[in-house]
Design a protein around this motif. Structure first.
Motif, PDB file in Angstrom:
ATOM      1  N   TRP A  23      36.100  35.190  38.713  1.00 33.13           N
ATOM      2  CA  TRP A  23      37.224  34.721  39.491  1.00 33.13           C
ATOM      3  C   TRP A  23      37.265  35.542  40.908  1.00 33.13           C
ATOM      4  CZ3 TRP A  23      37.139  35.808  34.365  1.00 33.13           C
ATOM      5  CH2 TRP A  23      37.761  35.091  33.614  1.00 33.13           C
ATOM      6  N   ARG A  24      37.392  34.698  41.928  1.00 30.77           N
ATOM      7  CA  ARG A  24      37.327  35.236  43.102  1.00 30.77           C
ATOM      8  C   ARG A  24      38.559  35.128  43.847  1.00 30.77           C
ATOM      9  NH1 ARG A  24      37.011  34.157  48.807  1.00 30.77           N
ATOM     10  NH2 ARG A  24      35.633  35.524  50.013  1.00 30.77           N
ATOM     11  N   LEU A  25      39.280  36.296  44.053  1.00 30.35           N
ATOM     12  CA  LEU A  25      40.732  36.507  44.600  1.00 30.35           C
ATOM     13  C   LEU A  25      40.970  36.961  45.897  1.00 30.35           C
ATOM     14  CD1 LEU A  25      43.550  36.031  43.393  1.00 30.35           C
ATOM     15  CD2 LEU A  25      43.746  38.491  42.826  1.00 30.35           C
ATOM     16  N   GLU A  26      41.590  36.101  46.731  1.00 28.63           N
ATOM     17  CA  GLU A  26      41.614  36.417  48.422  1.00 28.63           C
ATOM     18  C   GLU A  26      43.067  36.228  48.578  1.00 28.63           C
ATOM     19  OE1 GLU A  26      39.990  35.127  52.555  1.00 28.63           O
ATOM     20  OE2 GLU A  26      39.230  34.200  50.886  1.00 28.63           O
ATOM     21  N   ARG A  27      43.656  37.522  48.999  1.00 29.14           N
ATOM     22  CA  ARG A  27      44.996  37.576  49.549  1.00 29.14           C
ATOM     23  C   ARG A  27      45.169  37.103  50.799  1.00 29.14           C
ATOM     24  NH1 ARG A  27      46.674  43.490  47.432  1.00 29.14           N
ATOM     25  NH2 ARG A  27      46.204  44.017  49.667  1.00 29.14           N
ATOM     26  N   ASN A  28      46.417  36.966  51.298  1.00 29.64           N
ATOM     27  CA  ASN A  28      46.612  36.476  52.842  1.00 29.64           C
ATOM     28  C   ASN A  28      46.325  37.459  53.923  1.00 29.64           C
ATOM     29  OD1 ASN A  28      47.506  34.078  51.827  1.00 29.64           O
ATOM     30  ND2 ASN A  28      49.707  34.495  51.364  1.00 29.64           N
ATOM     31  N   ASP A  29      46.209  38.795  53.190  1.00 31.12           N
ATOM     32  CA  ASP A  29      45.957  40.001  54.443  1.00 31.12           C
ATOM     33  C   ASP A  29      44.404  40.028  54.444  1.00 31.12           C
ATOM     34  OD1 ASP A  29      45.517  40.999  51.973  1.00 31.12           O
ATOM     35  OD2 ASP A  29      46.912  42.569  52.264  1.00 31.12           O
ATOM     36  N   GLY A  30      43.562  39.154  53.685  1.00 34.48           N
ATOM     37  CA  GLY A  30      42.060  39.469  53.763  1.00 34.48           C
ATOM     38  C   GLY A  30      41.678  40.395  52.747  1.00 34.48           C
ATOM     39  N   TRP A  31      42.488  40.734  51.978  1.00 35.00           N
ATOM     40  CA  TRP A  31      41.985  41.572  50.839  1.00 35.00           C
ATOM     41  C   TRP A  31      41.040  40.787  49.838  1.00 35.00           C
ATOM     42  CZ3 TRP A  31      42.690  41.396  45.255  1.00 35.00           C
ATOM     43  CH2 TRP A  31      42.400  42.507  44.666  1.00 35.00           C
ATOM     44  N   VAL A  32      39.870  41.123  49.253  1.00 35.42           N
ATOM     45  CA  VAL A  32      39.061  40.116  48.390  1.00 35.42           C
ATOM     46  C   VAL A  32      38.831  40.876  47.137  1.00 35.42           C
ATOM     47  CG1 VAL A  32      37.150  38.623  48.155  1.00 35.42           C
ATOM     48  CG2 VAL A  32      38.344  38.567  50.377  1.00 35.42           C
ATOM     49  N   ARG A  33      38.470  40.327  46.062  1.00 33.99           N
ATOM     50  CA  ARG A  33      38.426  41.080  45.017  1.00 33.99           C
ATOM     51  C   ARG A  33      37.713  40.100  43.738  1.00 33.99           C
ATOM     52  NH1 ARG A  33      39.562  46.775  44.263  1.00 33.99           N
ATOM     53  NH2 ARG A  33      37.876  47.333  42.791  1.00 33.99           N
ATOM     54  N   GLY A  34      36.698  40.210  43.132  1.00 33.77           N
ATOM     55  CA  GLY A  34      36.149  39.526  42.214  1.00 33.77           C
ATOM     56  C   GLY A  34      36.232  40.110  40.523  1.00 33.77           C
ATOM     57  N   PHE A  35      36.194  39.145  39.651  1.00 31.93           N
ATOM     58  CA  PHE A  35      36.472  39.737  38.428  1.00 31.93           C
ATOM     59  C   PHE A  35      35.748  38.877  37.482  1.00 31.93           C
ATOM     60  CE2 PHE A  35      40.383  40.290  40.593  1.00 31.93           C
ATOM     61  CZ  PHE A  35      40.647  41.831  40.680  1.00 31.93           C
ATOM     62  N   THR A  36      35.205  39.432  36.467  1.00 29.46           N
ATOM     63  CA  THR A  36      34.671  38.432  35.361  1.00 29.46           C
ATOM     64  C   THR A  36      34.647  38.926  34.081  1.00 29.46           C
ATOM     65  OG1 THR A  36      32.243  37.759  34.755  1.00 29.46           O
ATOM     66  CG2 THR A  36      32.466  40.045  35.312  1.00 29.46           C
TER      67      THR A  36
END
Length: 279
Positions: A23-36
């Motif tokens: 899962w690639r999650l990107e918030r509107n403020d540019g914060w990006v994080r990945g989970f598996t």
């Protein structure tokens, strides 16, 4: 039809696979994080997909009838990745999410995109959360156009409203805190000036969070909901004038009745009960 590399297609067709969901999650403020859901973290295109959080997806269902896709994601709230305070503050509202499959034994084979969408309703209980994933078909259920309304349907300060908010905006320091949703600021604005306005925290634990003002009484400000983190004396806030969207307020407070975007004189359902009943 999904684009799959030849090598990954061969792997998917084999009797034994080494697949992981990411899962690639990107918030509107540019914060990006990945989970598996793999037992080890994976590095894909420069993003580390951590395995500690434990995301669990529901069944992925797609149809050809333009119905809204059905998909939820459950997971644990982790202090390093997902914080309950950030969810409450709305930082994840409308965040973009990509869900895809990879061969964890050979990441060079590429990926299979399963779903792309945006976070919808997020529910939280204890240390877990459940997030609704909304696909593009969900936009077909949104109201398009304008509806008749007795109150103004535009936002204060918008291009249609044309009220200039600069002179009606104050940046103040909190001088006293009563509770998680009530505090005092040294303002000389009349009572009710900030009611239904917007309060944005500029400093402190809630920096960046914004919410509506429920009530402004003297120097006391009460918010619609408590802030996710403690409010402290000295926190800087930006307070913007409020509007209850009635023509009376538009005329008396802003002198902007010519730009009022409502139809207060159109009869509503209650008009029927205003006529006398004949026996």
């Amino acid at each position: 039809m999904k684009n799959v590399s030849a090598a990954l297609a061969v792997h998917l067709g084999g009797e034994v696979t080494t697949l992981a969901t990411c899962w690639r999650l990107e918030r509107n403020d540019g914060w990006v994080r990945g989970f598996t859901d793999h037992d080890r973290s994976l590095v894909i295109d420069g993003v580390t997909y951590v395995a500690a959080t434990g995301f669990l997806p529901s069944a992925i269902k797609s149809g050809s009838d333009l119905s809204v896709d059905n998909l939820d994601v459950d997971g644990f709230l982790d202090d390093e990745a997902l914080k309950a305070e950030d969810l409450t503050a709305g930082l994840f509202d409308g965040a973009r999410i990509d869900i895809f499959l990879v061969n964890w034994a050979d990441l060079s084979q590429g990926r299979v995109l399963l779903r792309r969408g945006w976070l919808g309703e997020v529910k939280r209980a204890d240390n877990r959360f459940s997030a609704e994933i909304r696909g593009i078909a969900n936009r077909l259920q949104q109201v398009a156009g304008k509806l008749y309304s007795r109150l103004c349907r535009t936002d204060l300060g918008s291009a249609e409203c044309k009220v200039v908010l600069g002179p009606l905006t104050d940046e103040l320091a909190i001088s006293a805190v009563s509770s998680g949703d009530t505090f005092t600021v040294p303002t000389a604005r009349p009572t009710g000036f900030y009611t239904f306005g917007v309060c944005t925290f500029l400093t402190g634990a809630n920096a960046g969070a914004a919410t509506e003002v429920l009530q402004h009484n003297g120097q006391s400000i009460q918010l619609f909901t408590p802030m996710p983190r403690p409010i402290a004396i000295g926190d800087q806030v930006r307070l913007v004038v409020g509007c209850d969207k009635t023509p009376e307020t538009c005329h008396a407070r802003f002198g902007n009745i010519l730009n009022f975007r409502g139809e207060p004189h159109i009869p509503g359902n209650d008009k029927v009960f205003s006529y006398p009943i004949k026996s």
